[in-house]
Motif scaffolding. Structure first.
Motif, PDB file in Angstrom:
ATOM      1  N   LEU A  23       0.827  -1.221   0.000  1.00 18.71           N
ATOM      2  CA  LEU A  23       0.000   0.000   0.000  1.00 18.71           C
ATOM      3  C   LEU A  23       0.858   1.267   0.000  1.00 18.71           C
ATOM      4  O   LEU A  23       0.327   2.376  -0.009  1.00 18.71           O
ATOM      5  CB  LEU A  23      -0.916   0.006   1.233  1.00 18.71           C
ATOM      6  CG  LEU A  23      -1.968  -1.104   1.286  1.00 18.71           C
ATOM      7  CD1 LEU A  23      -2.623  -1.154   2.660  1.00 18.71           C
ATOM      8  CD2 LEU A  23      -3.027  -0.874   0.203  1.00 18.71           C
ATOM      9  N   ASN A  24       2.189   1.107   0.011  1.00 18.30           N
ATOM     10  CA  ASN A  24       3.101   2.252   0.128  1.00 18.30           C
ATOM     11  C   ASN A  24       2.743   3.141   1.318  1.00 18.30           C
ATOM     12  O   ASN A  24       2.642   4.368   1.184  1.00 18.30           O
ATOM     13  CB  ASN A  24       3.119   3.080  -1.168  1.00 18.30           C
ATOM     14  CG  ASN A  24       3.881   2.379  -2.270  1.00 18.30           C
ATOM     15  OD1 ASN A  24       4.742   1.539  -2.001  1.00 18.30           O
ATOM     16  ND2 ASN A  24       3.566   2.697  -3.514  1.00 18.30           N
ATOM     17  N   LEU A  25       2.553   2.506   2.468  1.00 13.92           N
ATOM     18  CA  LEU A  25       2.350   3.294   3.696  1.00 13.92           C
ATOM     19  C   LEU A  25       3.724   3.602   4.273  1.00 13.92           C
ATOM     20  O   LEU A  25       4.540   2.694   4.456  1.00 13.92           O
ATOM     21  CB  LEU A  25       1.502   2.511   4.706  1.00 13.92           C
ATOM     22  CG  LEU A  25       0.078   2.238   4.252  1.00 13.92           C
ATOM     23  CD1 LEU A  25      -0.646   1.319   5.243  1.00 13.92           C
ATOM     24  CD2 LEU A  25      -0.702   3.546   4.077  1.00 13.92           C
ATOM     25  N   PRO A  26       4.024   4.881   4.531  1.00 10.93           N
ATOM     26  CA  PRO A  26       5.383   5.243   4.960  1.00 10.93           C
ATOM     27  C   PRO A  26       5.637   4.946   6.442  1.00 10.93           C
ATOM     28  O   PRO A  26       4.696   4.939   7.245  1.00 10.93           O
ATOM     29  CB  PRO A  26       5.414   6.747   4.710  1.00 10.93           C
ATOM     30  CG  PRO A  26       4.000   7.187   4.898  1.00 10.93           C
ATOM     31  CD  PRO A  26       3.138   6.045   4.438  1.00 10.93           C
ATOM     32  N   GLY A 134       4.796   5.977  -3.782  1.00 13.33           N
ATOM     33  CA  GLY A 134       4.586   6.707  -2.531  1.00 13.33           C
ATOM     34  C   GLY A 134       4.621   8.218  -2.713  1.00 13.33           C
ATOM     35  O   GLY A 134       3.689   8.933  -2.323  1.00 13.33           O
ATOM     36  N   SER A 135       5.677   8.710  -3.359  1.00 14.80           N
ATOM     37  CA  SER A 135       5.850  10.162  -3.457  1.00 14.80           C
ATOM     38  C   SER A 135       4.772  10.832  -4.314  1.00 14.80           C
ATOM     39  O   SER A 135       4.572  12.041  -4.230  1.00 14.80           O
ATOM     40  CB  SER A 135       7.234  10.491  -4.019  1.00 14.80           C
ATOM     41  OG  SER A 135       7.434   9.792  -5.224  1.00 14.80           O
ATOM     42  N   ALA A 136       4.046  10.049  -5.123  1.00 11.94           N
ATOM     43  CA  ALA A 136       2.980  10.615  -5.963  1.00 11.94           C
ATOM     44  C   ALA A 136       1.823  11.146  -5.126  1.00 11.94           C
ATOM     45  O   ALA A 136       1.096  12.044  -5.565  1.00 11.94           O
ATOM     46  CB  ALA A 136       2.473   9.562  -6.944  1.00 11.94           C
ATOM     47  N   THR A 151      -3.063   4.531   7.987  1.00  8.74           N
ATOM     48  CA  THR A 151      -3.599   3.356   7.308  1.00  8.74           C
ATOM     49  C   THR A 151      -3.914   3.733   5.860  1.00  8.74           C
ATOM     50  O   THR A 151      -3.773   4.892   5.470  1.00  8.74           O
ATOM     51  CB  THR A 151      -4.912   2.921   7.985  1.00  8.74           C
ATOM     52  OG1 THR A 151      -5.856   3.996   7.827  1.00  8.74           O
ATOM     53  CG2 THR A 151      -4.719   2.630   9.463  1.00  8.74           C
ATOM     54  N   ASP A 152      -4.403   2.767   5.106  1.00  3.26           N
ATOM     55  CA  ASP A 152      -4.775   3.032   3.715  1.00  3.26           C
ATOM     56  C   ASP A 152      -5.756   4.209   3.638  1.00  3.26           C
ATOM     57  O   ASP A 152      -5.699   5.023   2.724  1.00  3.26           O
ATOM     58  CB  ASP A 152      -5.400   1.763   3.120  1.00  3.26           C
ATOM     59  CG  ASP A 152      -5.711   1.931   1.641  1.00  3.26           C
ATOM     60  OD1 ASP A 152      -4.995   2.694   0.974  1.00  3.26           O
ATOM     61  OD2 ASP A 152      -6.670   1.307   1.163  1.00  3.26           O
TER      62      ASP A 152
END
Ligand code: 2P0
Length: 315
Positions: A23-26, A134-136, A151-152
Protein backbone atom coordinates in the motif's frame (compact mmCIF):
# COMPACT_ATOMS: atom_id res chain seq x y z
CA UNK A 1 -10.64 10.74 -23.25
CA UNK A 2 -9.42 12.33 -19.98
CA UNK A 3 -6.33 14.56 -19.92
CA UNK A 4 -4.38 15.74 -16.89
CA UNK A 5 -1.16 17.39 -15.77
CA UNK A 6 0.94 17.08 -12.62
CA UNK A 7 4.31 18.31 -11.35
CA UNK A 8 7.10 16.47 -9.56
CA UNK A 9 7.84 17.28 -5.94
CA UNK A 10 11.02 17.40 -3.92
CA UNK A 11 10.98 16.37 -0.29
CA UNK A 12 12.54 18.51 2.42
CA UNK A 13 11.75 15.77 4.92
CA UNK A 14 12.19 12.48 3.07
CA UNK A 15 10.04 9.39 2.67
CA UNK A 16 12.58 6.59 2.95
CA UNK A 17 11.09 3.50 4.54
CA UNK A 18 7.79 1.65 4.21
CA UNK A 19 5.54 0.30 6.90
CA UNK A 20 3.53 -1.51 4.21
CA UNK A 21 5.20 -2.08 0.81
CA UNK A 22 1.99 -3.05 -1.03
CA UNK A 23 0.00 0.00 0.00
CA UNK A 24 3.10 2.25 0.13
CA UNK A 25 2.35 3.29 3.70
CA UNK A 26 5.38 5.24 4.96
CA UNK A 27 7.30 4.50 8.15
CA UNK A 28 7.68 8.24 8.80
CA UNK A 29 5.83 11.36 7.65
CA UNK A 30 7.35 13.55 4.92
CA UNK A 31 7.13 17.13 3.69
CA UNK A 32 7.65 18.24 0.10
CA UNK A 33 7.47 21.13 -2.29
CA UNK A 34 5.53 20.67 -5.53
CA UNK A 35 7.58 22.18 -8.37
CA UNK A 36 6.49 24.25 -11.33
CA UNK A 37 8.49 24.10 -14.55
CA UNK A 38 8.85 20.35 -14.72
CA UNK A 39 5.56 18.87 -15.92
CA UNK A 40 3.93 15.54 -16.82
CA UNK A 41 0.95 15.49 -19.20
CA UNK A 42 -1.15 12.33 -19.42
CA UNK A 43 -4.19 11.12 -21.31
CA UNK A 44 -6.27 8.00 -20.64
CA UNK A 45 -8.71 6.63 -23.21
CA UNK A 46 -10.88 3.56 -22.60
CA UNK A 47 -10.86 1.15 -25.56
CA UNK A 48 -13.16 -1.91 -25.34
CA UNK A 49 -11.22 -3.57 -28.19
CA UNK A 50 -7.97 -3.81 -26.20
CA UNK A 51 -6.82 -7.07 -24.56
CA UNK A 52 -4.35 -5.17 -22.34
CA UNK A 53 -3.42 -1.57 -21.55
CA UNK A 54 -1.21 0.26 -24.02
CA UNK A 55 1.31 2.59 -22.38
CA UNK A 56 3.17 5.22 -24.42
CA UNK A 57 5.87 7.24 -22.67
CA UNK A 58 7.27 10.23 -24.57
CA UNK A 59 6.01 8.76 -27.87
CA UNK A 60 7.43 5.28 -27.30
CA UNK A 61 5.38 2.20 -26.40
CA UNK A 62 6.75 0.57 -23.23
CA UNK A 63 5.90 -2.19 -20.75
CA UNK A 64 5.56 -1.21 -17.09
CA UNK A 65 4.53 -3.75 -14.43
CA UNK A 66 4.08 -0.85 -11.96
CA UNK A 67 1.53 0.82 -14.25
CA UNK A 68 -0.24 -2.48 -15.02
CA UNK A 69 -0.68 -3.16 -11.29
CA UNK A 70 -1.97 0.37 -10.83
CA UNK A 71 -4.46 0.10 -13.71
CA UNK A 72 -5.75 -3.20 -12.31
CA UNK A 73 -6.40 -1.40 -9.02
CA UNK A 74 -8.30 1.33 -10.91
CA UNK A 75 -10.43 -1.28 -12.72
CA UNK A 76 -11.15 -3.03 -9.42
CA UNK A 77 -12.34 0.27 -7.88
CA UNK A 78 -14.40 1.13 -10.97
CA UNK A 79 -15.81 -2.41 -11.34
CA UNK A 80 -14.94 -2.07 -15.01
CA UNK A 81 -12.83 -4.53 -17.02
CA UNK A 82 -11.99 -2.25 -19.97
CA UNK A 83 -8.35 -1.57 -20.84
CA UNK A 84 -7.00 1.83 -21.87
CA UNK A 85 -4.49 3.64 -24.03
CA UNK A 86 -2.35 5.75 -21.71
CA UNK A 87 -0.09 8.42 -23.17
CA UNK A 88 2.37 10.30 -21.00
CA UNK A 89 4.84 13.06 -21.79
CA UNK A 90 7.38 14.65 -19.50
CA UNK A 91 8.83 18.03 -20.39
CA UNK A 92 12.02 16.96 -18.57
CA UNK A 93 14.44 14.05 -19.08
CA UNK A 94 12.86 10.99 -17.43
CA UNK A 95 16.23 9.39 -16.73
CA UNK A 96 17.89 12.47 -15.25
CA UNK A 97 16.84 11.76 -11.68
CA UNK A 98 13.89 14.12 -11.50
CA UNK A 99 10.91 12.55 -9.73
CA UNK A 100 8.94 11.39 -12.79
CA UNK A 101 7.08 8.64 -10.92
CA UNK A 102 5.56 11.21 -8.53
CA UNK A 103 4.15 13.45 -11.27
CA UNK A 104 3.41 10.40 -13.45
CA UNK A 105 1.17 8.60 -10.97
CA UNK A 106 -0.44 11.84 -9.77
CA UNK A 107 -1.42 12.75 -13.36
CA UNK A 108 -2.52 9.17 -14.07
CA UNK A 109 -4.73 9.07 -10.94
CA UNK A 110 -6.52 12.28 -11.92
CA UNK A 111 -7.09 11.13 -15.52
CA UNK A 112 -8.22 7.63 -14.46
CA UNK A 113 -10.65 9.02 -11.90
CA UNK A 114 -12.36 10.90 -14.73
CA UNK A 115 -12.15 8.29 -17.51
CA UNK A 116 -13.24 5.36 -15.29
CA UNK A 117 -15.89 7.58 -13.61
CA UNK A 118 -14.49 7.03 -10.12
CA UNK A 119 -15.34 10.61 -9.06
CA UNK A 120 -12.68 10.55 -6.36
CA UNK A 121 -12.41 13.45 -3.94
CA UNK A 122 -9.05 15.02 -3.03
CA UNK A 123 -8.12 12.55 -0.28
CA UNK A 124 -9.16 9.55 -2.34
CA UNK A 125 -7.10 10.79 -5.32
CA UNK A 126 -4.02 11.20 -3.13
CA UNK A 127 -4.53 7.69 -1.71
CA UNK A 128 -4.84 6.22 -5.21
CA UNK A 129 -1.68 8.02 -6.38
CA UNK A 130 0.13 6.60 -3.31
CA UNK A 131 -0.60 3.04 -4.46
CA UNK A 132 1.22 3.86 -7.74
CA UNK A 133 4.25 5.42 -6.07
CA UNK A 134 4.59 6.71 -2.53
CA UNK A 135 5.85 10.16 -3.46
CA UNK A 136 2.98 10.62 -5.96
CA UNK A 137 0.60 11.06 -3.04
CA UNK A 138 2.23 14.49 -2.51
CA UNK A 139 2.07 15.61 -6.18
CA UNK A 140 -1.74 15.72 -6.09
CA UNK A 141 -1.38 18.96 -4.13
CA UNK A 142 0.19 22.37 -4.56
CA UNK A 143 2.93 24.13 -2.61
CA UNK A 144 4.19 22.57 0.62
CA UNK A 145 2.60 19.17 1.14
CA UNK A 146 2.61 17.02 4.29
CA UNK A 147 2.14 13.26 3.94
CA UNK A 148 1.17 11.57 7.17
CA UNK A 149 1.72 7.95 8.17
CA UNK A 150 -1.36 5.89 8.96
CA UNK A 151 -3.60 3.36 7.31
CA UNK A 152 -4.77 3.03 3.72
CA UNK A 153 -7.66 5.36 4.60
CA UNK A 154 -5.71 7.99 6.53
CA UNK A 155 -2.33 8.23 4.78
CA UNK A 156 -2.37 10.90 2.04
CA UNK A 157 -0.91 14.30 1.18
CA UNK A 158 -2.33 17.64 2.28
CA UNK A 159 -1.14 21.08 1.21
CA UNK A 160 -0.15 23.12 4.27
CA UNK A 161 1.02 26.27 2.45
CA UNK A 162 -0.23 27.31 -1.00
CA UNK A 163 2.37 27.88 -3.72
CA UNK A 164 1.90 31.68 -3.87
CA UNK A 165 2.82 31.98 -0.16
CA UNK A 166 6.17 30.19 -0.43
CA UNK A 167 9.27 32.36 -1.04
CA UNK A 168 11.45 29.43 -2.17
CA UNK A 169 13.05 28.42 -5.44
CA UNK A 170 14.81 25.20 -6.42
CA UNK A 171 17.73 24.67 -8.79
CA UNK A 172 17.58 21.05 -10.05
CA UNK A 173 21.05 20.20 -11.31
CA UNK A 174 21.60 17.66 -14.05
CA UNK A 175 25.12 16.86 -12.91
CA UNK A 176 24.89 13.18 -13.83
CA UNK A 177 22.80 11.75 -16.67
CA UNK A 178 23.45 8.05 -16.05
CA UNK A 179 20.37 5.98 -15.15
CA UNK A 180 19.47 5.21 -11.53
CA UNK A 181 21.70 2.58 -9.93
CA UNK A 182 18.91 1.03 -7.90
CA UNK A 183 15.18 1.80 -7.65
CA UNK A 184 13.83 3.58 -4.59
CA UNK A 185 11.49 0.68 -3.86
CA UNK A 186 14.34 -1.85 -3.81
CA UNK A 187 16.72 0.47 -1.93
CA UNK A 188 14.14 1.17 0.80
CA UNK A 189 13.70 -2.58 1.27
CA UNK A 190 17.46 -3.19 1.59
CA UNK A 191 17.93 -0.24 3.96
CA UNK A 192 15.07 -1.39 6.21
CA UNK A 193 16.41 -4.96 6.32
CA UNK A 194 20.12 -4.30 6.69
CA UNK A 195 21.03 -0.77 7.75
CA UNK A 196 22.08 -0.53 11.40
CA UNK A 197 20.82 3.07 11.31
CA UNK A 198 17.35 2.43 9.86
CA UNK A 199 15.46 2.66 13.16
CA UNK A 200 17.27 5.80 14.24
CA UNK A 201 16.72 7.35 10.78
CA UNK A 202 12.95 6.79 11.07
CA UNK A 203 12.92 8.18 14.60
CA UNK A 204 15.01 11.21 13.61
CA UNK A 205 12.96 11.91 10.50
CA UNK A 206 9.70 11.75 12.45
CA UNK A 207 11.12 14.38 14.83
CA UNK A 208 12.41 16.44 11.86
CA UNK A 209 8.89 16.45 10.40
CA UNK A 210 7.46 17.84 13.64
CA UNK A 211 10.20 20.49 13.80
CA UNK A 212 9.62 21.36 10.13
CA UNK A 213 5.92 22.02 10.74
CA UNK A 214 6.86 24.40 13.55
CA UNK A 215 9.36 26.24 11.29
CA UNK A 216 6.70 26.52 8.55
CA UNK A 217 4.24 27.91 11.07
CA UNK A 218 6.79 30.60 11.97
CA UNK A 219 7.70 31.23 8.30
CA UNK A 220 11.29 30.42 9.27
CA UNK A 221 12.22 29.42 5.72
CA UNK A 222 15.98 29.47 6.11
CA UNK A 223 15.98 27.10 9.08
CA UNK A 224 13.50 24.88 7.24
CA UNK A 225 15.99 24.55 4.37
CA UNK A 226 18.83 23.86 6.82
CA UNK A 227 16.73 21.11 8.41
CA UNK A 228 15.98 19.74 4.93
CA UNK A 229 19.68 19.48 4.12
CA UNK A 230 20.37 17.63 7.39
CA UNK A 231 17.41 15.31 6.78
CA UNK A 232 18.64 14.42 3.30
CA UNK A 233 22.11 13.62 4.69
CA UNK A 234 20.47 11.44 7.38
CA UNK A 235 18.65 9.45 4.71
CA UNK A 236 21.89 8.92 2.81
CA UNK A 237 23.79 8.00 5.99
CA UNK A 238 21.32 5.18 6.67
CA UNK A 239 21.51 4.13 3.00
CA UNK A 240 25.31 4.14 2.77
CA UNK A 241 25.43 1.91 5.88
CA UNK A 242 23.16 -0.78 4.34
CA UNK A 243 24.58 -4.13 3.24
CA UNK A 244 25.28 -4.01 0.35
CA UNK A 245 26.09 -0.34 0.73
CA UNK A 246 24.09 1.98 -1.55
CA UNK A 247 25.91 5.19 -2.46
CA UNK A 248 23.92 7.54 -4.69
CA UNK A 249 26.50 10.34 -4.69
CA UNK A 250 28.70 10.83 -7.76
CA UNK A 251 31.94 12.86 -7.75
CA UNK A 252 29.97 15.82 -9.13
CA UNK A 253 27.33 15.51 -6.39
CA UNK A 254 30.09 15.87 -3.80
CA UNK A 255 31.60 18.79 -5.70
CA UNK A 256 28.25 20.58 -5.75
CA UNK A 257 27.54 19.89 -2.07
CA UNK A 258 30.94 21.31 -1.22
CA UNK A 259 30.30 24.37 -3.39
CA UNK A 260 26.93 25.01 -1.72
CA UNK A 261 28.53 24.94 1.72
CA UNK A 262 31.37 27.24 0.61
CA UNK A 263 28.96 29.77 -0.93
CA UNK A 264 26.87 29.68 2.23
CA UNK A 265 29.88 30.32 4.45
CA UNK A 266 31.75 32.81 2.29
CA UNK A 267 28.96 34.71 0.53
CA UNK A 268 26.46 34.42 3.39
CA UNK A 269 23.78 33.28 0.96
CA UNK A 270 20.90 31.10 2.24
CA UNK A 271 21.45 28.06 0.01
CA UNK A 272 20.98 24.43 1.01
CA UNK A 273 21.17 21.15 -0.90
CA UNK A 274 19.08 18.00 -0.93
CA UNK A 275 19.64 14.69 -2.74
CA UNK A 276 17.13 11.93 -3.43
CA UNK A 277 17.76 8.40 -4.68
CA UNK A 278 20.19 9.56 -7.36
CA UNK A 279 23.27 11.72 -7.88
CA UNK A 280 21.52 14.90 -9.05
CA UNK A 281 21.64 17.74 -6.56
CA UNK A 282 18.73 20.05 -5.75
CA UNK A 283 19.60 23.43 -4.32
CA UNK A 284 17.03 25.42 -2.38
CA UNK A 285 17.22 29.13 -1.82
CA UNK A 286 15.00 32.15 -1.16
CA UNK A 287 13.45 33.82 -4.21
CA UNK A 288 14.93 37.21 -3.37
CA UNK A 289 18.45 35.75 -3.37
CA UNK A 290 18.08 33.95 -6.70
CA UNK A 291 20.07 36.40 -8.84
CA UNK A 292 23.06 36.23 -6.48
CA UNK A 293 22.84 32.43 -6.27
CA UNK A 294 22.60 31.93 -10.04
CA UNK A 295 25.84 33.90 -10.49
CA UNK A 296 27.62 31.20 -8.48
CA UNK A 297 26.52 28.33 -10.75
CA UNK A 298 27.23 29.75 -14.21
CA UNK A 299 29.20 26.67 -15.27
CA UNK A 300 26.54 24.11 -14.28
CA UNK A 301 23.49 22.69 -16.03
CA UNK A 302 20.31 23.15 -13.97
CA UNK A 303 16.56 23.82 -14.26
CA UNK A 304 14.81 26.44 -12.15
CA UNK A 305 11.56 25.54 -10.38
CA UNK A 306 9.20 27.65 -8.32
CA UNK A 307 6.48 26.32 -6.00
CA UNK A 308 3.91 24.71 -8.26
CA UNK A 309 0.26 23.72 -8.47
CA UNK A 310 -1.34 20.35 -7.84
CA UNK A 311 -2.47 17.73 -10.36
CA UNK A 312 -5.51 18.70 -12.43
CA UNK A 313 -7.69 17.79 -15.39
CA UNK A 314 -7.16 19.79 -18.58
CA UNK A 315 -9.27 20.18 -21.71
C1 2P0 B 1 10.99 11.30 -1.26
N1 2P0 B 1 12.08 9.44 -2.52
O1 2P0 B 1 10.50 11.59 -0.16
C2 2P0 B 1 12.00 10.15 -1.28
C3 2P0 B 1 13.39 10.65 -1.03
C4 2P0 B 1 13.41 9.28 -2.98
C5 2P0 B 1 14.28 9.81 -1.91
O2 2P0 B 1 9.89 9.06 -2.60
O3 2P0 B 1 8.52 2.66 -3.89
O4 2P0 B 1 9.41 6.45 -6.20
O5 2P0 B 1 7.24 3.97 -5.59
O6 2P0 B 1 6.84 4.33 -3.15
O7 2P0 B 1 7.93 7.29 -4.33
C6 2P0 B 1 11.14 7.96 -4.19
O8 2P0 B 1 10.37 6.86 -3.93
O9 2P0 B 1 9.00 5.01 -4.18
C7 2P0 B 1 10.99 8.85 -3.05
P1 2P0 B 1 7.83 3.95 -4.21
P2 2P0 B 1 9.08 6.47 -4.76
O10 2P0 B 1 10.72 11.94 -2.30
Amino acid sequence: MAKSTAHPNIALIKYWGKEDPTLNLPASPSLSLTLSGLKTSTSVRLDPKLKQDVFILNGKKIESPKISTFMNKVRELAECQTFSVIETRNNFPTSAGHASSASGFAALSVACSQEYKLNLNHDQLSRLARIGSGSATRSIDEGLVAWQCGTDKTSFGTSIVSSDQIPLVVLSFTNDKSPKKISSTKAMEIVKKTSPYYDSWIKRSTADFRDALELVKNSDWQNLLALGEANSLGMHAATIAAKPSIIYFSPDSLKLMDQVRKIRAEKKLPIYFSLDAGPNVKVFTLKDKLAAVEKEFKDWDYTLSFPGEGAKLID
